[in-house]
Design a protein around this motif. Structure first.
Motif, PDB file in Angstrom:
ATOM      1  N   VAL A  28      39.885 -70.823-185.315  1.00 12.27           N
ATOM      2  CA  VAL A  28      40.993 -71.576-184.722  1.00 12.27           C
ATOM      3  C   VAL A  28      41.345 -72.775-185.596  1.00 12.27           C
ATOM      4  N   LEU A  29      40.340 -73.463-186.099  1.00 11.47           N
ATOM      5  CA  LEU A  29      40.573 -74.600-186.985  1.00 11.47           C
ATOM      6  C   LEU A  29      41.256 -74.159-188.271  1.00 11.47           C
ATOM      7  N   ALA A  30      40.827 -73.047-188.844  1.00  8.40           N
ATOM      8  CA  ALA A  30      41.426 -72.547-190.084  1.00  8.40           C
ATOM      9  C   ALA A  30      42.885 -72.164-189.868  1.00  8.40           C
ATOM     10  N   ILE A  31      43.188 -71.500-188.767  1.00  9.94           N
ATOM     11  CA  ILE A  31      44.576 -71.131-188.481  1.00  9.94           C
ATOM     12  C   ILE A  31      45.417 -72.375-188.217  1.00  9.94           C
ATOM     13  N   GLY A  32      44.827 -73.378-187.604  1.00  6.51           N
ATOM     14  CA  GLY A  32      45.552 -74.619-187.357  1.00  6.51           C
ATOM     15  C   GLY A  32      45.842 -75.388-188.635  1.00  6.51           C
ATOM     16  N   LEU A  33      44.907 -75.371-189.571  1.00 10.51           N
ATOM     17  CA  LEU A  33      45.103 -76.107-190.821  1.00 10.51           C
ATOM     18  C   LEU A  33      45.954 -75.339-191.824  1.00 10.51           C
ATOM     19  N   TYR A  34      45.838 -74.022-191.861  1.00 12.02           N
ATOM     20  CA  TYR A  34      46.577 -73.209-192.823  1.00 12.02           C
ATOM     21  C   TYR A  34      47.103 -71.949-192.136  1.00 12.02           C
ATOM     22  N   PRO A  35      48.249 -72.053-191.428  1.00 17.89           N
ATOM     23  CA  PRO A  35      48.766 -70.907-190.680  1.00 17.89           C
ATOM     24  C   PRO A  35      49.609 -69.939-191.506  1.00 17.89           C
ATOM     25  N   ALA A  36      49.777 -70.180-192.807  1.00 21.11           N
ATOM     26  CA  ALA A  36      50.675 -69.357-193.631  1.00 21.11           C
ATOM     27  C   ALA A  36      50.349 -67.861-193.594  1.00 21.11           C
ATOM     28  N   PRO A  37      49.091 -67.419-193.712  1.00 20.56           N
ATOM     29  CA  PRO A  37      48.844 -65.967-193.660  1.00 20.56           C
ATOM     30  C   PRO A  37      49.298 -65.327-192.349  1.00 20.56           C
ATOM     31  N   LEU A  66      51.678 -66.520-190.332  1.00 20.36           N
ATOM     32  CA  LEU A  66      53.133 -66.599-190.267  1.00 20.36           C
ATOM     33  C   LEU A  66      53.789 -65.593-191.206  1.00 20.36           C
ATOM     34  N   ASP A  67      53.182 -65.323-192.356  1.00 21.65           N
ATOM     35  CA  ASP A  67      53.723 -64.333-193.287  1.00 21.65           C
ATOM     36  C   ASP A  67      53.725 -62.933-192.678  1.00 21.65           C
ATOM     37  N   VAL A  68      52.710 -62.621-191.904  1.00 16.25           N
ATOM     38  CA  VAL A  68      52.648 -61.316-191.245  1.00 16.25           C
ATOM     39  C   VAL A  68      53.761 -61.187-190.212  1.00 16.25           C
ATOM     40  N   MET A  69      54.069 -62.267-189.516  1.00 21.79           N
ATOM     41  CA  MET A  69      55.090 -62.234-188.467  1.00 21.79           C
ATOM     42  C   MET A  69      56.504 -62.387-189.003  1.00 21.79           C
ATOM     43  N   HIS A  70      56.674 -62.773-190.261  1.00 21.34           N
ATOM     44  CA  HIS A  70      57.985 -63.116-190.797  1.00 21.34           C
ATOM     45  C   HIS A  70      58.977 -61.951-190.710  1.00 21.34           C
ATOM     46  N   ALA A  71      58.591 -60.748-191.093  1.00 19.82           N
ATOM     47  CA  ALA A  71      59.502 -59.601-191.067  1.00 19.82           C
ATOM     48  C   ALA A  71      59.934 -59.277-189.637  1.00 19.82           C
ATOM     49  N   THR A  72      59.033 -59.342-188.707  1.00 20.14           N
ATOM     50  CA  THR A  72      59.362 -59.042-187.314  1.00 20.14           C
ATOM     51  C   THR A  72      60.315 -60.086-186.744  1.00 20.14           C
ATOM     52  N   ILE A  73      60.079 -61.336-187.060  1.00 14.58           N
ATOM     53  CA  ILE A  73      60.940 -62.412-186.561  1.00 14.58           C
ATOM     54  C   ILE A  73      62.341 -62.293-187.158  1.00 14.58           C
ATOM     55  N   ASP A  74      62.426 -61.974-188.457  1.00  9.31           N
ATOM     56  CA  ASP A  74      63.737 -61.786-189.079  1.00  9.31           C
ATOM     57  C   ASP A  74      64.498 -60.644-188.408  1.00  9.31           C
TER      58      ASP A  74
END
Length: 79
Positions: free
Chosen positions: A48-57, A59-67
């Protein structure tokens, strides 16, 4: 008034739950977390701490679906 009453109730509840005497014999014999349970909680907390500090991986997975969702919503169905 609600905020003050809520804070007072929370403090009263914590005093009874954390610092009060144990009334149930079955609860009195319970043990704390084992080493394995503590290790798993530690891993989850670090994840949870790692995702909070560096959420880019994540968010990158969700980027295509959100677009795709934004493109679908932006097309008006009303003529």
């Amino acid at each position: 008034i609600t905020l003050i009453l809520g804070a007072a109730y929370t403090l009263w509840m914590i005093k009874r739950v954390v610092f009060g005497a144990i009334a149930n014999e079955q609860v009195e014999h319970l043990e704390d977390m084992s080493g394995r349970e503590f290790f798993m909680m530690l891993l989850l907390a670090l994840a949870v701490l790692a995702i909070g500090l560096y959420p880019a991986p994540l968010l990158d997975v969700m980027h295509a679906t959100i677009d795709n969702l934004v493109a679908h919503i932006s097309v008006s169905k009303i003529p």
